[in-house]
Design a protein around this motif. Structure first.
Motif, mmCIF file in Angstrom:
data_model
loop_
_atom_site.group_PDB
_atom_site.id
_atom_site.type_symbol
_atom_site.label_atom_id
_atom_site.label_comp_id
_atom_site.label_asym_id
_atom_site.label_seq_id
_atom_site.Cartn_x
_atom_site.Cartn_y
_atom_site.Cartn_z
ATOM 1 N N ARG A 41 0.848 -1.178 0.000
ATOM 2 C CA ARG A 41 0.000 0.000 0.000
ATOM 3 C C ARG A 41 0.883 1.228 0.000
ATOM 4 O O ARG A 41 1.819 1.327 0.781
ATOM 5 N N PRO A 99 -12.065 0.155 3.883
ATOM 6 C CA PRO A 99 -12.782 -1.095 4.158
ATOM 7 C C PRO A 99 -14.185 -1.067 3.559
ATOM 8 O O PRO A 99 -14.717 -0.001 3.225
ATOM 9 N N ARG A 152 -5.628 -9.586 0.623
ATOM 10 C CA ARG A 152 -7.086 -9.651 0.727
ATOM 11 C C ARG A 152 -7.681 -8.283 1.021
ATOM 12 O O ARG A 152 -7.023 -7.413 1.603
ATOM 13 N N GLU A 153 -8.932 -8.126 0.636
ATOM 14 C CA GLU A 153 -9.688 -6.917 0.961
ATOM 15 C C GLU A 153 -9.961 -6.886 2.458
ATOM 16 O O GLU A 153 -10.150 -7.925 3.099
ATOM 17 N N VAL A 154 -9.990 -5.679 3.020
ATOM 18 C CA VAL A 154 -10.327 -5.525 4.439
ATOM 19 C C VAL A 154 -11.846 -5.529 4.559
ATOM 20 O O VAL A 154 -12.517 -4.562 4.198
ATOM 21 N N ASN A 155 -12.388 -6.633 5.037
ATOM 22 C CA ASN A 155 -13.828 -6.794 5.153
ATOM 23 C C ASN A 155 -14.156 -7.662 6.361
ATOM 24 O O ASN A 155 -13.281 -8.008 7.157
ATOM 25 N N ILE A 170 -6.409 2.483 4.117
ATOM 26 C CA ILE A 170 -7.352 1.384 3.916
ATOM 27 C C ILE A 170 -8.752 1.945 3.684
ATOM 28 O O ILE A 170 -9.200 2.824 4.413
ATOM 29 N N LEU A 223 -5.420 -5.912 11.020
ATOM 30 C CA LEU A 223 -6.106 -6.054 9.741
ATOM 31 C C LEU A 223 -5.245 -5.542 8.596
ATOM 32 O O LEU A 223 -5.208 -6.146 7.508
ATOM 33 N N ASP A 224 -4.542 -4.444 8.826
ATOM 34 C CA ASP A 224 -3.654 -3.886 7.812
ATOM 35 C C ASP A 224 -2.560 -4.892 7.455
ATOM 36 O O ASP A 224 -2.298 -5.175 6.278
ATOM 37 N N GLN A 227 -1.740 -11.248 3.002
ATOM 38 C CA GLN A 227 -2.587 -12.224 2.323
ATOM 39 C C GLN A 227 -3.161 -11.708 1.006
ATOM 40 O O GLN A 227 -3.799 -12.465 0.267
ATOM 41 N N SER A 258 -4.047 -7.935 5.620
ATOM 42 C CA SER A 258 -4.476 -7.585 4.276
ATOM 43 C C SER A 258 -3.292 -7.550 3.315
ATOM 44 O O SER A 258 -3.370 -8.045 2.178
ATOM 45 N N LEU A 312 -12.217 -11.042 6.608
ATOM 46 C CA LEU A 312 -10.842 -10.903 7.085
ATOM 47 C C LEU A 312 -10.830 -10.617 8.579
ATOM 48 O O LEU A 312 -10.008 -11.175 9.325
#
Length: 232
Positions: free
Chosen positions: A6, A176, A211-214, A174, A202-203, A209, A206, A217
């Protein structure tokens, strides 16, 4: 899956009062800051737990008053020019953690406190604990700290916690899914530090992996005590 990176945000943080989440938990702090310049002896300590908005309010006050900001816990600094600071509004951030830095020792803090209220000068100190609990090896400093007027930010309510959550995601770059906010607010401990730790976890997950932060996750990363209602 390849690792994702990111990009860091380039926009500076916003410290204005309009973007601050006001609630009964920070009313004392707001009223205390708004009482400036009529602080007793030109001094005030703004205290409260980490992540509850002390720096936000302090930096807004500094911007409004033209105060010089001093990071007490920073290192690699030249000594302060006390004569040049005389008569000016001053903000000393993390005054309770000054031993971690090399800018504000006990003698320097003693002089900064004494300068407040002289020639139009004033001093705002921030810390996590009240000044009576700060370490002070200089006896005269101890008495000055004990006498400071204190404005407190209390443990956050849901208004403040959601603001902390949103700012933490913004700071991490992020975005989310929209349903994640109520999902997390219903499950996270009522602590700003816990909210910040959750966003950091979560950061990291994400990025690692890809992956989207949702909600899915969050369910896989955070401990919600057996909650299994996280699948999209």
């Amino acid at each position: 899956m390849p690792r994702q990176f990111r990009l860091p945000l380039t926009a500076p943080p916003c410290w204005d009062r309009e973007s601050f989440a006001s609630s009964p938990t920070n009313l004392e702090a707001l009223e205390g800051l708004d009482a400036w310049p009529a602080w007793p002896d030109g001094r005030m300590a703004l205290v409260g737990p980490a992540g509850t908005g002390k720096s936000h309010l302090a930096r807004d006050w500094a911007a409004r008053t033209g105060a010089v900001t001093i990071e007490a816990a920073s290192t690699g600094n030249a000594p302060l020019d006390l004569a040049a600071l005389r008569g000016r509004p001053l903000l000393v951030e993390d005054a309770d953690r000054r031993s971690e830095g090399d800018l504000v020792d006990d003698e320097t803090l003693f002089h900064l406190i004494n300068m407040a209220g002289v020639d139009g000068g004033s001093l705002l100190l921030t810390g996590r604990l009240a000044p009576v609990a700060w370490e002070a090896a200089v006896p005269d400093l101890r008495s000055r700290l004990n006498a400071l007027t204190v404005a407190r930010v209390m443990e956050p309510d849901d208004i403040v916690l959601e603001a902390v959550l949103r700012r933490a995601f913004e700071a991490a770059g992020i975005r989310p899914t929209g349903d994640l906010y109520p999902y997390l607010m219903a499950r996270l401990p009522r602590s700003a530090a816990e909210v910040l730790a959750a966003v950091a976890a979560l950061d990291e997950a994400s990025i690692e992996q890809g992956r989207e932060v949702n909600k899915a996750l969050a369910l896989s990363v955070l401990d919600f005590g057996g909650d299994d209602d996280g699948e999209d």
